[in-house]
Design a protein around this motif. Sequence first.
Motif, short mmCIF file in Angstrom:
data_model
loop_
_atom_site.label_atom_id
_atom_site.label_comp_id
_atom_site.label_asym_id
_atom_site.label_seq_id
_atom_site.Cartn_x
_atom_site.Cartn_y
_atom_site.Cartn_z
N LEU A 274 0.84 -1.19 0.00
CA LEU A 274 0.00 0.00 0.00
C LEU A 274 0.88 1.25 0.00
O LEU A 274 1.82 1.35 0.77
CB LEU A 274 -0.88 -0.01 1.25
CG LEU A 274 -2.02 1.00 1.31
CD1 LEU A 274 -3.05 0.70 0.25
CD2 LEU A 274 -2.66 0.96 2.68
N GLU B 117 1.89 -4.68 6.31
CA GLU B 117 1.17 -3.56 5.74
C GLU B 117 0.22 -2.93 6.76
O GLU B 117 0.17 -1.71 6.91
CB GLU B 117 0.38 -4.03 4.52
CG GLU B 117 -0.17 -2.93 3.65
CD GLU B 117 -0.89 -3.48 2.43
OE1 GLU B 117 -0.85 -2.82 1.39
OE2 GLU B 117 -1.51 -4.56 2.54
N SER B 118 -0.54 -3.75 7.49
CA SER B 118 -1.48 -3.19 8.46
C SER B 118 -0.75 -2.54 9.63
O SER B 118 -1.26 -1.60 10.25
CB SER B 118 -2.46 -4.27 8.96
OG SER B 118 -1.81 -5.23 9.77
N VAL C 236 0.02 0.92 8.49
CA VAL C 236 -1.19 1.73 8.52
C VAL C 236 -1.51 2.13 9.96
O VAL C 236 -1.89 3.28 10.23
CB VAL C 236 -2.38 0.98 7.89
CG1 VAL C 236 -3.70 1.68 8.19
CG2 VAL C 236 -2.18 0.88 6.38
N SER D 275 -7.84 2.18 5.50
CA SER D 275 -8.03 0.78 5.90
C SER D 275 -8.71 -0.03 4.81
O SER D 275 -8.46 -1.23 4.66
CB SER D 275 -8.84 0.70 7.20
OG SER D 275 -8.12 1.25 8.28
N LEU E 299 -6.38 -1.91 2.46
CA LEU E 299 -5.48 -2.94 2.97
C LEU E 299 -5.83 -4.30 2.37
O LEU E 299 -7.00 -4.68 2.30
CB LEU E 299 -5.58 -3.03 4.49
CG LEU E 299 -4.67 -2.14 5.32
CD1 LEU E 299 -5.04 -2.24 6.79
CD2 LEU E 299 -3.22 -2.53 5.12
#
Length: 308
Positions: A55, A252-253, A256, A288, A291
């Motif tokens: 992302l 990735e999360s 974020v 979000s 994602l």
Amino acid sequence: MAQDRTTEQREPREADRPPEVQPPQADLTARLERLPVGHPSSPYRDDGSRKPLPLDLSKYELPLPDEPDSSLAPDSVEEDHARIGPDGSWAWKDCRLTADQSRSADQGLAKRHEAEGRDADGNYGDRGLTPAMRQVGTQLDYGTLVEGAERYALKEPDRFKEKLFESIRDEPDKSVDQLVDEIHDGIRYTFVADSDDYVGTVSQATSILKANGYELGVRKNEWSNDEYKGVNTRWRDHESGCRFEVQFHTYESWQVKQATHNAYTRIHDTRTPTDERERLRIYQREISSNLALPVGWESITNYRKEGW
């Protein structure tokens, strides 16, 4: 012919360039492409298909004020620093604790500092939760404890007291000591894994923690949440009796979560104007929604032990 040779000298081939002027991003991409299929950092899955691109958080940049919001009251600048009254009471923003309540919070914080494992000089030995979580990370087939986990391990004192204030407000029938005990994120850790290995990492880490005597109290699968995605678990340390939190993210999360931390803080600040709070929620939902969900995330069940 001489002119042709001169042109060749002015424009050397890519391979003839000195290593220091090779484009770093292109070189990194090329090295990742050469990794064998199945390597955690390979851009390809085990079946040979390409993993989704990471992302690009720059597309979702939202300017958040570093200074106190101009829409707040003039004396709000002072409220950004906690105040201790002559009697030992504590005040921060619109939160207030009596001297006894603040003292109970300090005792809870001291207990968590001891349980976390660092000494007065900030060094670690063999005991304590942070060394234990590092050890869990080394036992995982995939995934790892986030880098610099000790920086995030302990909740800041004013944040801890803010949470106690909210608990007293929301559950006035409980004793202060019980509410201090129930603050589950006074100590917290995060494990991260690739999407393909995520579910297996959650399962394996949970099994290792249980095998080491830690009591699982709560598991919440938040991957269907609009504003926050990940798995949050709550545990009790068998030695100190302290509750602590373990989060599970994809790489990735986790990025974020870090990028939206300021937005989350302002959303939960009661002084934040309603229109700004909604703008921040929209921002969190937008970032979000892009994602990539880890493979098999639906198989992670929610759990709550009685008494938690």
